[in-house]
Design a protein around this motif. Structure first.
Motif, PDB file in Angstrom:
ATOM      1  N   ASP A  73       0.854  -1.194   0.000  1.00 31.90           N
ATOM      2  CA  ASP A  73       0.000   0.000   0.000  1.00 31.90           C
ATOM      3  C   ASP A  73       0.884   1.236   0.000  1.00 31.90           C
ATOM      4  O   ASP A  73       1.413   1.623   1.030  1.00 31.90           O
ATOM      5  N   HIS A  74       1.031   1.852  -1.145  1.00 36.76           N
ATOM      6  CA  HIS A  74       1.863   3.048  -1.253  1.00 36.76           C
ATOM      7  C   HIS A  74       1.140   4.237  -0.643  1.00 36.76           C
ATOM      8  O   HIS A  74      -0.079   4.326  -0.681  1.00 36.76           O
ATOM      9  N   ASP A  75       1.914   5.163  -0.069  1.00 36.36           N
ATOM     10  CA  ASP A  75       1.325   6.343   0.561  1.00 36.36           C
ATOM     11  C   ASP A  75       0.565   7.207  -0.437  1.00 36.36           C
ATOM     12  O   ASP A  75      -0.515   7.706  -0.149  1.00 36.36           O
ATOM     13  N   VAL A  76       1.151   7.405  -1.598  1.00 41.50           N
ATOM     14  CA  VAL A  76       0.532   8.197  -2.665  1.00 41.50           C
ATOM     15  C   VAL A  76       0.821   7.481  -3.972  1.00 41.50           C
ATOM     16  O   VAL A  76       1.913   6.947  -4.165  1.00 41.50           O
ATOM     17  N   GLN A  77      -0.157   7.467  -4.863  1.00 42.99           N
ATOM     18  CA  GLN A  77       0.061   6.906  -6.196  1.00 42.99           C
ATOM     19  C   GLN A  77      -0.917   7.532  -7.178  1.00 42.99           C
ATOM     20  O   GLN A  77      -2.017   7.922  -6.805  1.00 42.99           O
ATOM     21  N   PHE A  78      -0.468   7.705  -8.418  1.00 45.78           N
ATOM     22  CA  PHE A  78      -1.346   8.198  -9.466  1.00 45.78           C
ATOM     23  C   PHE A  78      -0.788   7.781 -10.813  1.00 45.78           C
ATOM     24  O   PHE A  78       0.393   7.494 -10.957  1.00 45.78           O
ATOM     25  N   GLY A  79      -1.679   7.716 -11.797  1.00 47.73           N
ATOM     26  CA  GLY A  79      -1.327   7.246 -13.125  1.00 47.73           C
ATOM     27  C   GLY A  79      -0.797   8.341 -14.027  1.00 47.73           C
ATOM     28  O   GLY A  79      -0.831   9.530 -13.703  1.00 47.73           O
ATOM     29  N   ILE A  80      -0.332   7.922 -15.192  1.00 58.34           N
ATOM     30  CA  ILE A  80       0.248   8.846 -16.150  1.00 58.34           C
ATOM     31  C   ILE A  80      -0.788   9.830 -16.675  1.00 58.34           C
ATOM     32  O   ILE A  80      -0.484  11.000 -16.930  1.00 58.34           O
ATOM     33  N   ARG A  81      -2.018   9.390 -16.820  1.00 55.62           N
ATOM     34  CA  ARG A  81      -3.055  10.310 -17.317  1.00 55.62           C
ATOM     35  C   ARG A  81      -3.206  11.499 -16.376  1.00 55.62           C
ATOM     36  O   ARG A  81      -3.261  12.646 -16.812  1.00 55.62           O
ATOM     37  N   LEU A  82      -3.242  11.236 -15.075  1.00 56.57           N
ATOM     38  CA  LEU A  82      -3.357  12.314 -14.103  1.00 56.57           C
ATOM     39  C   LEU A  82      -2.103  13.188 -14.118  1.00 56.57           C
ATOM     40  O   LEU A  82      -2.194  14.414 -14.012  1.00 56.57           O
ATOM     41  N   ALA A  83      -0.941  12.583 -14.288  1.00 56.36           N
ATOM     42  CA  ALA A  83       0.301  13.357 -14.355  1.00 56.36           C
ATOM     43  C   ALA A  83       0.264  14.328 -15.533  1.00 56.36           C
ATOM     44  O   ALA A  83       0.634  15.499 -15.407  1.00 56.36           O
TER      45      ALA A  83
END
Length: 138
Positions: A73-83
């Motif tokens: 369970d990573h503290d923060v994560q987001f995909g390339i689309r959001l980036a």
């Protein structure tokens, strides 16, 4: 339903590096490089943990997402689309990008009328409630 990008579920991120100033260098499989400034998003609830430089430096990728922290369970994560969307749009607390905490209150005639109407409705509701409560006690 939101339209998916054709490459959304493919591994498009080849590497990611944390840079000084809370920035990320994201290398894509096409050879393109995205440099993302996260410093202007650190006051949001979602990205607040990235103020910790050690957490920011822990960035890694599974090819689809940017992952911050260790373990399953990573503290923060987001995909390339959001980036990509973050790189194209200014930060904000709303979809429109307007930070409601930085807005000046409206002071025009329409704003004053709306505020007066709200006060009248509130006073009327409380007045009705008080009269009903008094009637119940008798």
């Amino acid at each position: 339903m939101a339209q998916k990008w054709a490459w959304e579920e493919e591994k498009v991120i080849t590497s990611v590096t944390a840079l000084p100033g809370h920035r990320l260098r994201i290398m894509l499989r096409t050879g393109s490089v995205l440099e993302l400034n996260m410093a202007n998003r650190l006051n949001s609830t979602r990205y607040y943990p990235l103020r910790d430089e050690a957490l920011m430096a822990s960035v890694s990728t599974d090819g689809e997402r940017l992952l911050f922290g260790k373990g399953v369970d990573h503290d923060v994560q987001f995909g390339i689309r959001l980036a990509v969307l973050m790189a194209l749009n200014p930060p904000g607390h709303t979809v429109s990008g307007v930070d409601p905490f930085q807005m000046e209150p409206e002071t025009g005639p329409a704003a004053r009328r709306a505020l007066d109407n709200k006060r009248e409705r509130t006073a009327h509701k409380w007045g009705e409630r008080t009269n009903q409560d008094d009637g119940d006690r008798e």
